[in-house]
Design a protein around this motif. Structure first.
Motif: not given
Length: 233
Positions: A23-30, A32-49
């Motif tokens: 929960i703490v990480k969700i607003p802070k994700l911004a 480019v991710c270290s693995d090259g993935n889209d940060p928006e996708d990572e946020k959505k995946n984090m929310v779903v998780s």
């Protein structure tokens, strides 16, 4: 029974710690991710998780609630208190998650508006109205959830009171049964005593009749003896 409850407690503690971290990480994700993935996708995946983990936490609380119901009434209070604190902790996590998602939505909205500097004021007002509407619905759902929780708590307390009343009635029934058995035993003893006294009274009457007859015989014998003695003279 308590070992299962403690196992659920450990799983709940591990799960809530993971939920808090995400929960703490969700607003802070911004960026480019270290693995090259889209940060928006990572946020959505984090929310779903987090949503899935919150559902797992609710299921754990339901399991703990079932375990508490199986615990004897005299030792149920401590577990009920712990379960209540876990429910409050989960409610706090759900509120934090809601605020985190709202912050995330605001950030997405700012990014969308930033891409088009000529966005109209009406679009901004519309977004604000939608946000207010969502917040209002969220508050209504939260109030409904609190009412359901209060009703459920009342039902659980009513069930506990009913069980205590049934146990008291069971104890009273055992006491009445023991008293009834003692009364039956006393009644049987009184019957035996009555029969013994009746037999003794009958023997006393018989003895008195025999003594009376014997006295009459002796008196008659004495009278005859005197009669014959006087006649012989």
């Amino acid at each position: 029974m308590s070992s299962d409850f403690e196992t659920y407690e450990q799983d709940f503690g591990t799960l809530t710690a993971e939920i808090t971290s995400r929960i703490v990480k969700i607003p802070k994700l911004a960026g480019v991710c270290s693995d090259g993935n889209d940060p928006e996708d990572e946020k959505k995946n984090m929310v779903v998780s987090v949503e899935k983990q919150l559902e797992e936490a609710r299921e754990l609380l339901e399991q703990m609630d079932l375990e508490v119901r199986e615990i004897p009434v005299q030792s149920r209070g401590m577990h009920s208190t712990r379960l209540k604190s876990y429910k409050q902790e989960l409610e706090k996590l759900e509120k934090d998650f809601k605020r985190s998602r709202i912050a995330y939505s605001d950030e997405v909205r700012d990014e969308l508006l930033g891409d088009d500097g000529n966005s109209s004021e009406s679009q901004l007002i519309k977004l604000r109205d939608e946000r207010a509407h969502l917040l209002d619905n969220a508050e209504k759902l939260e109030r409904s959830s609190r009412r359901l929780e209060a009703g459920y708590q009342i039902a659980v307390e009513t069930e506990q009171v009913g069980q205590e009343i049934l146990e008291n009635l069971h104890h009273d029934r055992e006491k009445i049964q023991r008293s009834r058995d003692r009364l039956r035993e006393t009644d049987a003893n009184l019957g035996k005593s009555s029969r013994i006294l009746t037999g003794m009274l009958r023997r006393i009457i018989q003895n008195r009749i025999l003594m009376f007859i014997l006295g009459v015989i002796i008196l008659f014998t004495v009278v005859l003896a005197i009669y014959f003695s006087v006649r012989g003279l």
